[in-house]
Structure formats: structure tokens, C-alpha cells
Design a protein around this motif. Structure first.
Motif, PDB file in Angstrom:
ATOM      1  N   LEU A  46      31.988   4.927 -34.670  1.00 59.77           N
ATOM      2  CA  LEU A  46      30.745   5.645 -34.420  1.00 59.77           C
ATOM      3  C   LEU A  46      29.735   5.283 -35.503  1.00 59.77           C
ATOM      4  O   LEU A  46      29.962   5.525 -36.685  1.00 59.77           O
ATOM      5  CB  LEU A  46      31.005   7.149 -34.407  1.00 59.77           C
ATOM      6  CG  LEU A  46      29.856   8.054 -33.977  1.00 59.77           C
ATOM      7  CD1 LEU A  46      29.420   7.738 -32.543  1.00 59.77           C
ATOM      8  CD2 LEU A  46      30.274   9.522 -34.082  1.00 59.77           C
ATOM      9  N   GLU A  51      23.984   8.492 -38.304  1.00 57.05           N
ATOM     10  CA  GLU A  51      24.058   9.714 -39.076  1.00 57.05           C
ATOM     11  C   GLU A  51      23.095  10.726 -38.463  1.00 57.05           C
ATOM     12  O   GLU A  51      22.347  10.400 -37.562  1.00 57.05           O
ATOM     13  CB  GLU A  51      23.710   9.454 -40.546  1.00 57.05           C
ATOM     14  CG  GLU A  51      22.486   8.586 -40.779  1.00 57.05           C
ATOM     15  CD  GLU A  51      22.793   7.096 -40.724  1.00 57.05           C
ATOM     16  OE1 GLU A  51      23.716   6.654 -41.421  1.00 57.05           O
ATOM     17  OE2 GLU A  51      22.115   6.385 -39.968  1.00 57.05           O
ATOM     18  N   ALA A  56      24.631  11.910 -34.133  1.00 53.19           N
ATOM     19  CA  ALA A  56      25.939  11.337 -34.458  1.00 53.19           C
ATOM     20  C   ALA A  56      26.976  12.424 -34.688  1.00 53.19           C
ATOM     21  O   ALA A  56      28.137  12.295 -34.266  1.00 53.19           O
ATOM     22  CB  ALA A  56      25.823  10.436 -35.688  1.00 53.19           C
ATOM     23  N   ASP A  57      26.579  13.510 -35.347  1.00 49.74           N
ATOM     24  CA  ASP A  57      27.513  14.623 -35.563  1.00 49.74           C
ATOM     25  C   ASP A  57      27.974  15.202 -34.225  1.00 49.74           C
ATOM     26  O   ASP A  57      29.153  15.547 -34.048  1.00 49.74           O
ATOM     27  CB  ASP A  57      26.849  15.724 -36.391  1.00 49.74           C
ATOM     28  CG  ASP A  57      26.593  15.312 -37.831  1.00 49.74           C
ATOM     29  OD1 ASP A  57      27.184  14.321 -38.279  1.00 49.74           O
ATOM     30  OD2 ASP A  57      25.787  15.992 -38.500  1.00 49.74           O
ATOM     31  N   ALA A 114      30.482  12.883 -32.579  1.00 45.66           N
ATOM     32  CA  ALA A 114      31.771  12.975 -33.265  1.00 45.66           C
ATOM     33  C   ALA A 114      32.517  14.233 -32.838  1.00 45.66           C
ATOM     34  O   ALA A 114      33.741  14.207 -32.610  1.00 45.66           O
ATOM     35  CB  ALA A 114      31.559  12.971 -34.778  1.00 45.66           C
ATOM     36  N   ALA A 169      37.516   9.213 -34.506  1.00 47.59           N
ATOM     37  CA  ALA A 169      36.322   8.390 -34.686  1.00 47.59           C
ATOM     38  C   ALA A 169      36.179   8.001 -36.148  1.00 47.59           C
ATOM     39  O   ALA A 169      36.328   8.846 -37.038  1.00 47.59           O
ATOM     40  CB  ALA A 169      35.079   9.147 -34.225  1.00 47.59           C
ATOM     41  N   ARG A 170      35.883   6.734 -36.388  1.00 45.43           N
ATOM     42  CA  ARG A 170      35.546   6.260 -37.732  1.00 45.43           C
ATOM     43  C   ARG A 170      34.031   6.153 -37.808  1.00 45.43           C
ATOM     44  O   ARG A 170      33.400   5.526 -36.959  1.00 45.43           O
ATOM     45  CB  ARG A 170      36.177   4.900 -38.019  1.00 45.43           C
ATOM     46  CG  ARG A 170      37.670   4.921 -38.216  1.00 45.43           C
ATOM     47  CD  ARG A 170      38.171   3.580 -38.733  1.00 45.43           C
ATOM     48  NE  ARG A 170      37.571   3.231 -40.016  1.00 45.43           N
ATOM     49  CZ  ARG A 170      37.731   2.051 -40.611  1.00 45.43           C
ATOM     50  NH1 ARG A 170      38.442   1.104 -40.033  1.00 45.43           N
ATOM     51  NH2 ARG A 170      37.151   1.806 -41.775  1.00 45.43           N
ATOM     52  N   ARG A 171      33.442   6.752 -38.835  1.00 48.26           N
ATOM     53  CA  ARG A 171      31.987   6.791 -38.967  1.00 48.26           C
ATOM     54  C   ARG A 171      31.498   5.693 -39.908  1.00 48.26           C
ATOM     55  O   ARG A 171      32.090   5.459 -40.977  1.00 48.26           O
ATOM     56  CB  ARG A 171      31.542   8.153 -39.498  1.00 48.26           C
ATOM     57  CG  ARG A 171      31.818   9.331 -38.604  1.00 48.26           C
ATOM     58  CD  ARG A 171      30.815   9.487 -37.496  1.00 48.26           C
ATOM     59  NE  ARG A 171      29.482   9.812 -37.964  1.00 48.26           N
ATOM     60  CZ  ARG A 171      29.004  11.045 -38.134  1.00 48.26           C
ATOM     61  NH1 ARG A 171      29.778  12.086 -37.893  1.00 48.26           N
ATOM     62  NH2 ARG A 171      27.763  11.241 -38.523  1.00 48.26           N
TER      63      ARG A 171
END
Length: 274
Positions: free
Chosen positions: A223, A226, A230-231, A234, A244-246
Motif C-alpha cells: 500500500l 499516507e 491510505a489509512d 489499510a 498490508a505493507r505501507r
């Protein structure tokens, strides 16, 4: 030193990149031809006149599609069934996640744009196989303009957003789910920021579910982005039981620009971007 340029959108931003990583403050202009003159290489992602490649496409072949002219490296745009996206953030996220270590494991990348759009790309066996784009932010804005709910707005309301995800849990009928929330707003059951947050939950829940259907996952979703959008994605992915890897948007952009344009350490160490 070189410049990593994001040319997608109304404001074009160029970040000077050196051996110690990207600068904190970008140069912002309205048109590409207004970028300050510089002897440093310029890598441009999202240019409207970039070469367009149809998916599926081998990632290692993308470098051959970069257009080089006068110290400028214009990265290609990717297109699939009407969806279009710059290549840098998608490829950068894959590179940061070490996709080359296990290319057969499917990698789904979700890119949260500053324009409120969500772009999904699926890569496997060294190829970008599918691409999908959703104008989540624009859709939410349109719904808020249409609603008759009192004081309707979008706020960072976790409870209302989670309720929207619950409504969208089976992700079968988006319009029916949106109509349900719009009706609750019109009746006064939902008001203010709860209206937007609930609608956002429905929109993001449906889009995340459809994004996951692009593929059969063999690794966590990557993902990029920011902020609130994005939150929310997630949270939705976690609700569906998907890890998920941010990655920060700028970090993915720089990694993709550097890889696709073939930037070397000497490009980072020499010259000036100002």
C-alpha cells in the motif's frame, strides 16, 4: 544529484535526490517546461505525453520504453481496460518489497493518489499483469453534494467508517449500499461528518474487495501513500483479513524513478539540482 518529477495532476513537483536520499522540500511548478534549468538528470513520471504501454508487460522491459532526450528521462504510462497509471510508484513499491526474490508470488500494489484516486496493479512472474483505477475521492465528493443530510461532510470518524465497511462487507451491490446510507442521511439518522465517513466506508470497502479480486495473493498487499485515504484502505484490507505493507508515496516514487531510468550512484553524487 538528479530530479525525481511527479507530473501527474495540476501541480508538478520535482524532488532533488542525492546520495543521502530525497530532499524534504520539492520544487513546484504548473508546467513541465517551467522546471528550473539544471545540469542534473531529470526523471519524469506521469507526463501526459509519455509512451503508453498496455498490460500485461514485463517489468524488466519497462526501462526500454523510457524516452530519453536532453538529460530528461520520461517514464512510460501503464494502461489496462481504460485505467492508466504512472509506472514509478508501482515499480518502486515492488522493488522496495524485494519482489525479485520471489517473482512467482503475486504482489498487489495499491497506490493512493493525492487526487483521491486509487490505482491497483498486480504483478507476478516479473510482469505487471493487471491495472485498475477508482476515483474514490471524486465519488465521495459527488455523493456529499447530492445528499440532503443536515451538515453533511467527511470527517475522520472511525466508528462511522467502520459501519460503512460493515455495510459493504459482501461488496455485491455498490449502488444499493450507497442508497442505504444516503437514505439514512436524508431521514436524519446520519448527520454531519458521520455521513461522509460512512459513505467512505462503503466506497473504500467495495473498492478494496474488487482490488483483491484482481489476483490470487501470494504475499501482503503493498500500500503506497499516507494520510486519511491510505489509512482507510489499510483498515479495509485488515477487515478482509489481508496484511498490508505501507510505503511512503515519495519513497516509492524515487525508488521507481531511479530503477527505471537506470540512475547510478555517480548520478546522485555529482552535479547540482539548483
Amino acid at each position: 544529484m538528479w530530479l525525481a518529477v511527479d507530473a501527474a495532476g495540476q501541480r508538478i513537483c520535482a524532488w532533488p535526490v542525492g546520495a543521502d536520499g530525497p530532499a524534504q522540500v520539492p520544487v513546484a511548478v504548473e508546467r513541465l517546461d517551467l522546471l528550473p534549468a539544471s545540469p542534473a538528470p531529470v526523471v519524469i513520471d506521469g507526463s501526459p505525453d509519455a509512451p503508453v504501454l498496455a498490460c500485461p508487460f514485463a517489468i524488466d522491459s519497462l526501462r526500454g520504453a523510457v524516452r530519453h532526450a536532453g538529460g530528461r528521462h520520461v517514464l512510460p504510462l501503464l494502461r489496462d481496460a481504460g485505467a492508466e497509471a504512472g509506472a514509478a510508484r508501482l515499480v518502486g513499491a515492488l522493488e522496495l518489497a524485494r519482489w525479485r526474490d520471489a517473482p512467482a508470488r503475486g504482489r498487489l500494489v495499491g497506490i493512493c493518489g493525492a487526487d483521491g484516486a486509487m490505482r491497483w496493479g498486480f504483478a507476478r512472474d516479473g510482469r505487471i499483469e493487471r491495472l485498475r483505477a477508482t476515483a474514490t475521492g471524486a465519488a465521495l465528493g459527488d455523493l456529499l453534494r447530492r445528499t440532503t443530510a443536515q451538515g453533511a461532510a467527511d470527517e475522520d470518524d472511525d466508528v462511522a467508517f467502520e459501519r460503512g465497511l460493515s455495510i459493504a462487507e459482501d461488496a455485491r451491490d455498490l449502488e444499493a449500499d450507497l442508497d442505504r446510507v444516503m437514505g439514512e442521511g436524508g431521514s436524519g439518522r446520519l448527520r454531519g461528518g458521520a455521513v461522509g465517513a460512512t459513505l467512505a466506508g462503503v466506497l473504500v470497502g467495495h473498492d478494496a474487495a474488487h482490488g483483491l479480486r484482481l489476483c490470487r495473493l501470494g504475499a501482503p498487499v503493498l500500500l503506497v501513500g499516507e494520510g486519511l485515504l491510505a489509512d482507510r484502505y489499510a483498515t479495509a484490507l485488515g477487515r478482509f483479513g489481508v496484511a498490508a505493507r505501507r510505503f511512503a508515496s515519495l519513497r516509492a516514487l524515487v525508488a521507481g524513478c531511479r530503477l527505471l531510468a537506470g540512475m547510478s550512484d555517480s548520478d546522485c553524487e555529482g552535479g547540482s539540482a539548483h
